[in-house]
Scaffold this motif. Structure first.
Motif, PDB file in Angstrom:
ATOM      1  N   TYR A 215       0.823  -1.216   0.000  1.00  0.00           N
ATOM      2  CA  TYR A 215       0.000   0.000   0.000  1.00  0.00           C
ATOM      3  C   TYR A 215       0.857   1.267   0.000  1.00  0.00           C
ATOM      4  CZ  TYR A 215       0.730  -1.108   4.940  1.00  0.00           C
ATOM      5  OH  TYR A 215       1.285  -1.465   6.131  1.00  0.00           O
ATOM      6  N   GLN A 221      -4.969   3.375  -5.105  1.00  0.00           N
ATOM      7  CA  GLN A 221      -6.098   2.932  -4.290  1.00  0.00           C
ATOM      8  C   GLN A 221      -5.829   3.295  -2.836  1.00  0.00           C
ATOM      9  OE1 GLN A 221      -5.928  -1.262  -6.185  1.00  0.00           O
ATOM     10  NE2 GLN A 221      -7.995  -1.116  -5.356  1.00  0.00           N
ATOM     11  N   PRO A 222      -6.865   3.603  -2.065  1.00  0.00           N
ATOM     12  CA  PRO A 222      -6.675   3.840  -0.628  1.00  0.00           C
ATOM     13  C   PRO A 222      -6.066   2.605   0.047  1.00  0.00           C
ATOM     14  CG  PRO A 222      -8.856   4.559  -1.344  1.00  0.00           C
ATOM     15  CD  PRO A 222      -8.258   3.812  -2.493  1.00  0.00           C
ATOM     16  N   ASP A 224      -6.521   1.301   2.983  1.00  0.00           N
ATOM     17  CA  ASP A 224      -7.490   0.413   3.644  1.00  0.00           C
ATOM     18  C   ASP A 224      -8.205  -0.472   2.631  1.00  0.00           C
ATOM     19  OD1 ASP A 224      -6.778   1.518   6.027  1.00  0.00           O
ATOM     20  OD2 ASP A 224      -8.457   2.945   6.098  1.00  0.00           O
ATOM     21  N   GLN A 225      -8.545   0.087   1.486  1.00  0.00           N
ATOM     22  CA  GLN A 225      -9.229  -0.703   0.459  1.00  0.00           C
ATOM     23  C   GLN A 225      -8.315  -1.792  -0.090  1.00  0.00           C
ATOM     24  OE1 GLN A 225     -10.702   1.619  -2.831  1.00  0.00           O
ATOM     25  NE2 GLN A 225     -10.985  -0.169  -4.129  1.00  0.00           N
ATOM     26  N   LEU A 226      -7.027  -1.451  -0.295  1.00  0.00           N
ATOM     27  CA  LEU A 226      -6.082  -2.439  -0.826  1.00  0.00           C
ATOM     28  C   LEU A 226      -5.860  -3.566   0.171  1.00  0.00           C
ATOM     29  CD1 LEU A 226      -4.470  -2.820  -3.408  1.00  0.00           C
ATOM     30  CD2 LEU A 226      -2.553  -1.630  -2.342  1.00  0.00           C
ATOM     31  N   ALA A 228      -7.936  -4.552   2.442  1.00  0.00           N
ATOM     32  CA  ALA A 228      -9.170  -5.344   2.509  1.00  0.00           C
ATOM     33  C   ALA A 228      -9.249  -6.341   1.351  1.00  0.00           C
ATOM     34  CB  ALA A 228     -10.385  -4.415   2.485  1.00  0.00           C
ATOM     35  N   GLU A 229      -8.790  -5.949   0.167  1.00  0.00           N
ATOM     36  CA  GLU A 229      -8.804  -6.871  -0.971  1.00  0.00           C
ATOM     37  C   GLU A 229      -7.895  -8.067  -0.718  1.00  0.00           C
ATOM     38  OE1 GLU A 229      -7.764  -4.676  -4.421  1.00  0.00           O
ATOM     39  OE2 GLU A 229      -9.628  -3.489  -4.457  1.00  0.00           O
ATOM     40  N   ARG A 232      -9.340 -10.410   1.966  1.00  0.00           N
ATOM     41  CA  ARG A 232     -10.423 -11.259   1.458  1.00  0.00           C
ATOM     42  C   ARG A 232      -9.858 -12.533   0.835  1.00  0.00           C
ATOM     43  NH1 ARG A 232     -12.474  -7.845  -1.972  1.00  0.00           N
ATOM     44  NH2 ARG A 232     -13.399  -6.630  -0.288  1.00  0.00           N
ATOM     45  N   SER A 242     -11.149  -7.941 -10.432  1.00  0.00           N
ATOM     46  CA  SER A 242     -11.719  -6.593 -10.500  1.00  0.00           C
ATOM     47  C   SER A 242     -11.109  -5.884 -11.697  1.00  0.00           C
ATOM     48  CB  SER A 242     -11.429  -5.822  -9.206  1.00  0.00           C
ATOM     49  OG  SER A 242     -10.019  -5.699  -9.008  1.00  0.00           O
TER      50      SER A 242
END
Length: 390
Positions: A215, A221-222, A224-226, A228-229, A232, A242
């Motif tokens: 990150y 990308q933010p 936190d979003q990266l 989270a991906e 997952r 995506s």
């Protein structure tokens, strides 16, 4: 640290002698000194020269020569005490060397392998013969240990070269892929970054990203979003896909991102492989195909649309005739009808033109009811959908 095999040599010497090595100047003390030399950390050549000199003084003898097989050849070279000027000549066969009455010989062999002979020039006496035999046995174990160590070192080196060759091959394959690829571990740190990633839209060199949190490297990308991906994928073990839209220098590119779980040991996911494929050309081809399908649909709708336009045109024509035939009648009513029917024709034509034009892909909120109404308005002109009711 001394080799375990060499430490065993001292114990072997003690068992062979059967008595304590305590009397200074005795043959047993000389054998103990030889064992200590062989157990030292000195170089092989220096150790063998020291052993020869120790035996020459302890026997005592005019000279002590250790004939040993030379590495990579079938010849035997000499380690002599005292050393002769220059180099002692090598011999091809030890059995061919002439023996004289003033020389004692002991074979240096272990496990059926003959390494050479130990030779001393002195009159034969039982104690000296025994000392020479024990020293030859110690030397045989020492040389066998060296040979084993060399074989193991050669095998380790060969395996290491094979591992390095596989690593280079794998690295070359990864760098030759036409897609961007990188790998992160459980701490989100970049472990692999292939050449396509180096030449991609961000253009970051491998030495700039290796070991860094992903990150901090991929900032589009933010964070936190990266995270989270990746979480997952780590949690579910499922491949995640995506699309990413990147605009650079006024040009928009589209990338399909696939995050693939990787298990290094056991069942636990240890890494995530991310593959980024530039699908801009594919998107362009897909857009052209959709446009072709639209034009084909317009051809099918044309007959129904022409019929739909004829109706308001007929109404307009009738209104114009009525106004022209009866000039005393107020025209406002007819003008209102004409305006309504002209608007109807315009909506039909505008809807058809809007449907036929290529449009850039954009994402945003839409009014679903209006979208359905516009779709039904176009479909009702098609023969197949004339009786469709919603």
């Amino acid at each position: 640290m001394a080799h375990p095999e060499r430490r065993r040599l001292c114990r072997f010497a003690r068992r062979r002698a059967g008595v304590a090595l305590s009397a200074p100047g005795s043959p047993l003390a000389a054998v103990g000194a030889v064992a200590r030399l062989l157990n030292s950390s000195a170089g092989t050549e220096a150790t063998l020269a020291a052993v020869a000199e120790t035996l020459r003084q302890a026997l005592p003898a005019d000279s002590v020569t250790l004939w040993l097989r030379m590495p990579g050849t079938v010849a035997f070279g000499a380690v002599r005490a005292p050393p002769l000027p220059g180099h002692a000549p090598a011999v091809d066969r030890l059995d061919a060397r002439p023996a004289d009455g003033e020389s004692l010989r002991a074979s240096v062999e272990h496990g059926g392998v003959r390494f050479g002979i130990l030779e001393a020039r002195l009159p034969a006496e039982p104690a000296q013969v025994e000392m020479l035999a024990v020293a030859a046995d110690l030397l045989a174990l020492f040389l066998a240990s060296l040979e084993l160590t060399g074989d193991l070192a050669g095998e380790v080196a060969a395996q290491w070269r094979e591992i390095e060759a596989h690593r280079r091959f794998t690295s070359l394959v990864i760098d030759s892929l036409p897609v961007g690829l990188y790998v992160v571990d459980r701490d989100y740190r970049v472990q692999i970054w292939n050449r396509k990633r180096e030449t991609g839209t961000q253009g970051l060199r491998r030495d700039q990203v290796m070991g860094r949190p992903v990150y901090e490297v991929l900032t589009r990308q933010p964070a936190d979003q990266l995270r989270a991906e990746f979480d997952r994928v780590f949690d579910t073990g499922e491949i995640q896909q995506s699309e990413l839209e990147v605009t650079r220098g006024g040009e928009t590119r589209y990338f399909r991102l696939s995050k693939i779980p990787m298990r290094l040991d056991g069942d636990e996911i240890s890494h995530v492989i991310t593959i980024g494929e530039d699908v801009s050309e594919w998107r362009g081809i897909q857009g052209r195909i959709m446009q072709s399908e639209k034009l084909a649909a317009i051809g099918q709708l044309a007959a129904g649309i022409m019929h739909e336009i004829n109706n308001p045109l007929a109404t307009i024509s009738a209104c114009v005739a009525a106004i022209g035939g009866d000039r005393s009648a107020p025209p406002d009513e007819y003008l209102e009808i004409i305006d309504r029917e002209v608007g109807r024709c315009s909506r039909i034509v505008d809807g058809l033109l809007d449907f036929s034009r290529p449009k850039a892909t954009s994402k945003g909120p839409v009014a679903l009811n209006r979208l359905v109404e516009e779709t039904l308005f176009l479909l009702k002109h098609h023969q197949r959908f004339k009786r469709l009711e919603v």
